[in-house]
Design a protein around this motif. Sequence first.
Motif, PDB file in Angstrom:
ATOM      1  N   VAL A  15       0.816  -1.217   0.000  1.00  0.00           N
ATOM      2  CA  VAL A  15       0.000   0.000   0.000  1.00  0.00           C
ATOM      3  C   VAL A  15       0.850   1.267   0.000  1.00  0.00           C
ATOM      4  CG1 VAL A  15      -1.975   1.118   1.052  1.00  0.00           C
ATOM      5  CG2 VAL A  15      -1.547  -1.287   1.515  1.00  0.00           C
ATOM      6  N   ASP A  16       0.732   2.041  -1.076  1.00  0.00           N
ATOM      7  CA  ASP A  16       1.364   3.353  -1.151  1.00  0.00           C
ATOM      8  C   ASP A  16       0.273   4.400  -0.896  1.00  0.00           C
ATOM      9  OD1 ASP A  16       3.340   5.232  -1.407  1.00  0.00           O
ATOM     10  OD2 ASP A  16       3.926   4.682  -3.441  1.00  0.00           O
ATOM     11  N   MET A  17       0.625   5.655  -0.951  1.00  0.00           N
ATOM     12  CA  MET A  17      -0.330   6.687  -0.531  1.00  0.00           C
ATOM     13  C   MET A  17      -0.752   7.646  -1.639  1.00  0.00           C
ATOM     14  SD  MET A  17       0.123   8.701   3.003  1.00  0.00           S
ATOM     15  CE  MET A  17      -1.307   9.142   3.965  1.00  0.00           C
ATOM     16  N   GLU A  18       0.167   7.937  -2.574  1.00  0.00           N
ATOM     17  CA  GLU A  18      -0.103   8.996  -3.548  1.00  0.00           C
ATOM     18  C   GLU A  18      -1.240   8.656  -4.505  1.00  0.00           C
ATOM     19  OE1 GLU A  18       2.911   7.910  -2.750  1.00  0.00           O
ATOM     20  OE2 GLU A  18       4.156   9.638  -2.186  1.00  0.00           O
ATOM     21  N   GLY A  19      -1.608   7.379  -4.592  1.00  0.00           N
ATOM     22  CA  GLY A  19      -2.663   6.979  -5.510  1.00  0.00           C
ATOM     23  C   GLY A  19      -4.040   6.858  -4.858  1.00  0.00           C
ATOM     24  N   GLY A  99      11.621  -3.523   1.466  1.00  0.00           N
ATOM     25  CA  GLY A  99      10.983  -2.225   1.291  1.00  0.00           C
ATOM     26  C   GLY A  99       9.498  -2.306   1.006  1.00  0.00           C
ATOM     27  N   MET A 100       9.098  -1.761  -0.146  1.00  0.00           N
ATOM     28  CA  MET A 100       7.681  -1.695  -0.501  1.00  0.00           C
ATOM     29  C   MET A 100       7.043  -3.078  -0.656  1.00  0.00           C
ATOM     30  SD  MET A 100       7.616   1.476  -3.232  1.00  0.00           S
ATOM     31  CE  MET A 100       5.843   1.773  -3.101  1.00  0.00           C
ATOM     32  N   MET A 101       7.892  -4.114  -0.778  1.00  0.00           N
ATOM     33  CA  MET A 101       7.373  -5.473  -0.959  1.00  0.00           C
ATOM     34  C   MET A 101       7.813  -6.396   0.169  1.00  0.00           C
ATOM     35  SD  MET A 101       5.331  -5.368  -3.500  1.00  0.00           S
ATOM     36  CE  MET A 101       5.092  -6.984  -4.229  1.00  0.00           C
ATOM     37  N   TYR A 116      -1.122   3.161  -5.594  1.00  0.00           N
ATOM     38  CA  TYR A 116       0.111   3.389  -6.362  1.00  0.00           C
ATOM     39  C   TYR A 116      -0.039   4.592  -7.298  1.00  0.00           C
ATOM     40  CZ  TYR A 116       3.176  -0.345  -4.758  1.00  0.00           C
ATOM     41  OH  TYR A 116       4.035  -1.117  -4.009  1.00  0.00           O
ATOM     42  N   HIS A 117       1.107   5.121  -7.752  1.00  0.00           N
ATOM     43  CA  HIS A 117       1.144   6.330  -8.590  1.00  0.00           C
ATOM     44  C   HIS A 117       2.075   6.085  -9.769  1.00  0.00           C
ATOM     45  CE1 HIS A 117       5.102   6.880  -6.825  1.00  0.00           C
ATOM     46  NE2 HIS A 117       4.529   6.514  -5.682  1.00  0.00           N
ATOM     47  N   SER A 118       2.009   6.986 -10.755  1.00  0.00           N
ATOM     48  CA  SER A 118       2.819   6.802 -11.971  1.00  0.00           C
ATOM     49  C   SER A 118       4.269   7.222 -11.751  1.00  0.00           C
ATOM     50  CB  SER A 118       2.189   7.567 -13.136  1.00  0.00           C
ATOM     51  OG  SER A 118       2.029   8.921 -12.786  1.00  0.00           O
ATOM     52  N   ALA A 127       3.343  12.148  -9.406  1.00  0.00           N
ATOM     53  CA  ALA A 127       4.211  11.164 -10.071  1.00  0.00           C
ATOM     54  C   ALA A 127       5.658  11.283  -9.585  1.00  0.00           C
ATOM     55  CB  ALA A 127       4.149  11.370 -11.585  1.00  0.00           C
ATOM     56  N   HIS A 128       6.259  10.161  -9.275  1.00  0.00           N
ATOM     57  CA  HIS A 128       7.679  10.112  -8.925  1.00  0.00           C
ATOM     58  C   HIS A 128       8.104   8.651  -8.908  1.00  0.00           C
ATOM     59  CE1 HIS A 128       5.703   9.390  -5.052  1.00  0.00           C
ATOM     60  NE2 HIS A 128       6.817   8.785  -4.649  1.00  0.00           N
ATOM     61  N   SER A 129       9.420   8.438  -8.870  1.00  0.00           N
ATOM     62  CA  SER A 129       9.939   7.081  -8.736  1.00  0.00           C
ATOM     63  C   SER A 129      10.779   7.032  -7.474  1.00  0.00           C
ATOM     64  CB  SER A 129      10.770   6.682  -9.955  1.00  0.00           C
ATOM     65  OG  SER A 129       9.964   6.652 -11.110  1.00  0.00           O
ATOM     66  N   GLY A 145       8.701   2.888 -12.820  1.00  0.00           N
ATOM     67  CA  GLY A 145       8.366   3.517 -11.544  1.00  0.00           C
ATOM     68  C   GLY A 145       8.205   2.464 -10.464  1.00  0.00           C
ATOM     69  N   GLU A 146       7.584   2.865  -9.384  1.00  0.00           N
ATOM     70  CA  GLU A 146       7.446   1.965  -8.239  1.00  0.00           C
ATOM     71  C   GLU A 146       6.554   0.764  -8.534  1.00  0.00           C
ATOM     72  OE1 GLU A 146       6.345   4.481  -4.901  1.00  0.00           O
ATOM     73  OE2 GLU A 146       7.824   5.935  -5.565  1.00  0.00           O
ATOM     74  N   LEU A 147       5.571   0.998  -9.413  1.00  0.00           N
ATOM     75  CA  LEU A 147       4.707  -0.106  -9.833  1.00  0.00           C
ATOM     76  C   LEU A 147       5.546  -1.266 -10.387  1.00  0.00           C
ATOM     77  CD1 LEU A 147       1.810  -1.151 -10.866  1.00  0.00           C
ATOM     78  CD2 LEU A 147       2.454  -0.034 -12.985  1.00  0.00           C
TER      79      LEU A 147
HETATM   80 ZN   LIG Z   1       5.325   5.872  -3.874  1.00  0.00          ZN
END
Ligand SMILES: [Zn+2]
Length: 291
Positions: A15-19, A99-101, A116-118, A127-129, A145-147
């Motif tokens: 779970v990310d936040m920007e999306g 990390g994220m995973m 998630y975000h682009s 958007a950022h990586s 990106g993070e995706l």
């Molecule tokens: Zn993120």
Amino acid sequence: MAEMTMKHATIYISVDMEGVAGVVSWEHTGKEGGHEFDRARKLMTGEVNAAIEGAFAGAGDGVELTVIVNDAHGGMRNLLLEELDPRAMLISGGPKRLGMMEGINASVSAAILVGYHSMASSRGVLAHSYYPGLVQLEYAGTPIGELALSAYSAGYFGVPVIAVTGDDEVAKEATGLIPGVETITVKWTAGRLAATCLSPARSRERIASGVKRAVMGHLLSPKVAPLVPGRPSSFRLRFANASMADAAALLPGSVREDPLTVSYVHEDYLEALRGARVMMAIAASIPGDPY
Ligand SMILES: [Zn+2]
């Protein structure tokens, strides 16, 4: 008649936040945002609960389901445990090796990416990586990106990403990267810091029904393939200024390609990714050079 044995499955949710619907500003994504951050944490937790609900509905009564949630944003202590659906468990805090995973492994049936975000330098809300000082992150010569980072981390263990939630731009990114993935759009990009958002109730409905469909389909007959990283794995990081690259290039084994660009290669994807993460962490820790 033989007794039916209960089938077991594990769904993993990063779970990310920007999306998340309603999140349109950096005020929403960090504690400096105060009240706005507190609101966004609730919105984020609500979307995760919708995904958990969808996972259980999709698995149905015949499956004994385990759901693991990993908080993947910033300091990774954003989700409100006290409001989490009690059927799931939460991995909170960091740093974490994956990390994220963090928590993904070969026993997981499928992964879902929420909020998630682009990627950096693309259209899309916030958007950022990974590190906002990165203008571009490339994996094996392709901007990602993070995706994609998370999908490759899952694929490393043979696990497919079957559903992604976020804005319309990350949905396009997901469709291009992972054939057959279920994309669940909860906001539409009006600018980097603006979006047309669904209400929380509507975004949660969409997430619950999309995740239900994805999980049900996957457990009946898997159609989405894991995104398996190649060997060796190469990352190229293009920074916003040369002092960030100076710092990143301190990592042993890294290669300074030009004033703004540093690369890192390792046979093993997870090691290469750790190298890239370390470079971003060093770049982020140097005294300010905003020019
Ligand atoms: Zn993120």
